[in-house]
Design an enzyme around this catalytic site. Sequence first.
Site, short mmCIF file in Angstrom:
data_model
loop_
_atom_site.label_atom_id
_atom_site.label_comp_id
_atom_site.label_asym_id
_atom_site.label_seq_id
_atom_site.Cartn_x
_atom_site.Cartn_y
_atom_site.Cartn_z
N GLU A 173 41.64 -33.72 -12.16
CA GLU A 173 41.10 -32.75 -13.06
C GLU A 173 39.61 -32.36 -13.00
O GLU A 173 39.04 -33.25 -13.64
CB GLU A 173 41.55 -32.61 -14.44
CG GLU A 173 43.03 -32.33 -14.65
CD GLU A 173 43.59 -32.31 -15.98
OE1 GLU A 173 42.71 -32.12 -17.18
OE2 GLU A 173 44.69 -32.49 -16.13
N GLU A 231 47.53 -38.39 -18.38
CA GLU A 231 46.23 -38.90 -19.39
C GLU A 231 46.95 -39.89 -20.51
O GLU A 231 46.26 -39.83 -21.45
CB GLU A 231 45.61 -37.86 -19.99
CG GLU A 231 44.81 -37.10 -19.00
CD GLU A 231 43.75 -36.23 -19.51
OE1 GLU A 231 43.81 -35.94 -20.71
OE2 GLU A 231 42.96 -35.96 -18.89
C1 GAL Z 1 42.87 -32.87 -20.02
C2 GAL Z 1 44.44 -32.55 -20.04
C3 GAL Z 1 44.39 -31.29 -19.35
C4 GAL Z 1 43.68 -30.11 -20.39
C5 GAL Z 1 42.63 -30.40 -20.31
C6 GAL Z 1 41.31 -29.72 -21.12
O1 GAL Z 1 42.75 -33.88 -20.91
O2 GAL Z 1 45.03 -33.33 -19.03
O3 GAL Z 1 46.14 -30.82 -19.43
O4 GAL Z 1 44.30 -30.15 -21.51
O5 GAL Z 1 42.26 -31.88 -20.76
O6 GAL Z 1 41.57 -28.41 -20.58
#
Ligand code: GAL
EC number: 3.2.1.23
Length: 885
Positions: free
Chosen positions: A290, A221
């Site tokens: 994600e 990210e």
């Molecule tokens: C994203 C990140 C993850 C985790 C998630 C929130 O931005 O890539 O590692 O932090 O947010 O749980």
Amino acid sequence: MQYHKAVKQHGLTLSSRRFVFIYRFQERNQSHRSNLEEKMVQGRKMKMILLLILQIVMAATAANVTYDHRALVIDGKRKVLISGSIHYPRSTPEMWPDLIQKSKDGGLDVIETYVFWSGHEPEKNKYYFEGRYDLVKFVKLVEEAGLYVHLRIGPYVCAEWNYGGFPVWLHFVPGIKFRTDNEPFKEEMQRFTTKIVDLMKQEKLYASQGGPIILSQIENEYGNIDSAYGAAAKSYIKWSASMALSLDTGVPWNMCQQADAPDPMINTCNGFYCDQFTPNSNNKPKMWTENWSGWFLGFGDPSPYRPVQDLAFAVARFYQRGGTFQNYYMYHGGTNFDRTSGGPLISTSYDYDAPIDEYGLLRQPKWGHLRDLHKAIKLCEDALIATDPTITSLGSNLEAAVYKTSSGSCAAFLANVGTKSDATVTFNGKSYHLPAWSVSILPDCKNVAFNTAKINSATESTAFTRQSLKPDGGSSAELGSQWSYIKEPTGISKSDAFLKPGLLEQINTTADKSDYLWYSLRMDIKGDETFLDEGSKAVLHIESLGQVVYAFINGKLAGSGHGKQKISLDIPINLVAGKNTIDLLSVTVGLANYGAFFDLVGAGITGPVTLKSAKGGSSIDLASQQWTYQVGLKGEDSGLATVESSEWVSKSPLPTKQPLIWYKTTFDAPSGSEPVAIDFTGTGKGIAWVNGQSIGRYWPTSIAGNGGCTDSCDYRGSYRANKCLKNCGKPSQTLYHVPRSWLKPSGNTLVLFEEMGGDPTQISFGTKQTGSNLCLTVSQSHPPPVDTWTSDSKISNRTRTMPVLTLQCPVSTQVISSIKFASFGTPKGTCGSFTSGSCNSSRSLSLVQKACIGSRSCNIEVSTRVFGEPCRGVVKSLAVEASCS
Ligand code: GAL
């Protein structure tokens, strides 16, 4: 997947058969030839045969992973893949096989994990790959289950992990600047990334070598924050990509949230929804790394949850709009053991409202509804991989996507993205009911296999059964007498304490070796000073970057406070004429893990610190004085959590409700095999160890704010991290997971360091049970169970077109013992508070009882054929609440 597995097994048999053959060949020839030359010829032949075998085995097992515009391509075939995150150090190796199996049963093809640098290289060049950090074992277990792995090396991972996964020693590398075009940083990043890739290669874990890893990630990210790093960000990302590619894994790499990811890195999407995402090249597939299945918990915060109807909607929309790879972050969240939680103030539980809960139990109906969704998506796979969707509007907020192949397969997704009104749409001449904010999946473009808002899986209750902490050996003695204690000195007590003028930033001072840093000051107050005015107190003003401060004046706790980034305290204090000691204990609760320059945010008491007279007027600046510093606690140095000590005091009465005490007891493990938690209610804040293993920070006195909670969160409409909250006004976390494998039947040791004061004798144990109560409502407009799905032409059995209410006790030894509620008609309410509506079939209860009682599972067709017609012209539902025992 099956193919992948079968080929691997075949490969193994092949090699062992060949081995037998070679062995005999050698024996026969040995008796006839004896001279050196012959032996050499024979040796050469042997080598060639072995090489041939190796090539055959390799060819049989290695998978060729590439990608194109539509999907990841494995051995020449595009794949629709469903993935879920499990972070190996957030559970134990003993839990891994079960978690992986539950993931497979839930329909996952891929397990995604980050790699946790701080755990693997706690000190520079000292690597650790044991226990919860046994990455190779984890990847091999996933492989054994027949699943693929997506290895997100990072090595920056964010992940609510301490310092975003970076080991804190990295901060002290001379000249280093994190995550930018900086030589010292790049050197370390390359060294660690290479170490991990080499380890995976050595163990033959890349798909290109026959292993399960089909994809690796570099960075994480960075695109969200790269503008803060200026032009150097661009060159850093280019360097990261080419460094990763040079490691030659033989499988593709991805970068998430990185719109400018250089070719051939696949740029992927993270978020609550990714249907609108398009990769930066038409040659790359649309992938979602994600999909947040819930959200993380912070100390002082209420608990976030994400309704499964919305999560399923997001997933279905993604595949509807051309996606072919989606990952749940998290599928199992787990626990932030030890001091691994990120910050500031991330809780020890990392449950995440994931489909598998923190303890490894299925969260229902979330897990079951998603399993059905995955089955429905897989029914569409042939059409999905063949082509791009053709998207048409079916009306305002209504959309159809059709995947049609030249060979005649057809799959369709019908969506209602409106947040208020259900709709009835006409598609290919047939009529379909689409609830608001839902997607229907039609694997044959005709029949609905699944709708994201219509749940066919029962809600299963879970419960904690409390057991008071039973003293070791079953002694009937009073619990309090089973505890011993050691008082941690207030202020400076260690020989390595040091003097420094001014206030020091905490991370630079402790290097995060401990949560604790003492700032201590001795000052002389002359009798005539205003700070000693009769009847009024002086005020100590403290400003800290976080996260917790305790102020002790002349050995007594005078005040405390906590905060995420900034703490500002005004503590009224009593000083005495002559010598006074001000001891400030600053405590970190997880180092920051997110944002540009998160590594430089800092912590601790950086000032100002002043002493003001209560009557106003004079004020002394204390910040610039000569302070004495102590990193960590005396008890930490003596290893009270892990080694025996003769200093433990077992005299009664046990001192309670006093700050800075170590407590210790021994106990029997709760009986049975269910997951175990300690309920820390009664204690204040600290760190706990069971048999020397740190179960993490406990803080039951950290109370969630009062606002924003709702019992029934409307899943319709865009989800945000604070949309659906529960537990307002209550402690954020009272229960702390103790993995079963860390316990012996008896003689277990529990050690706590209690900072603020509490009563450890109030501690109790809970075991988490699943599923004594089942609830489900299925309407006449629900699709039939996806397991029975057959396309129109093959339907022979009429019941297959009917919705069915299925109940199953989760534990195989249980049967349905009672039906607490059953109504076919227009039942109202939710689980635990169902009531019959104005329309109710009088046969409801007796029919459900007959079908279910005494069996582990039962299926009841939801139709008037079974229940009769209680009210015409109305879509009816069957609601049931049942008990298992
Ligand atoms: C994203 C990140 C993850 C985790 C998630 C929130 O931005 O890539 O590692 O932090 O947010 O749980």
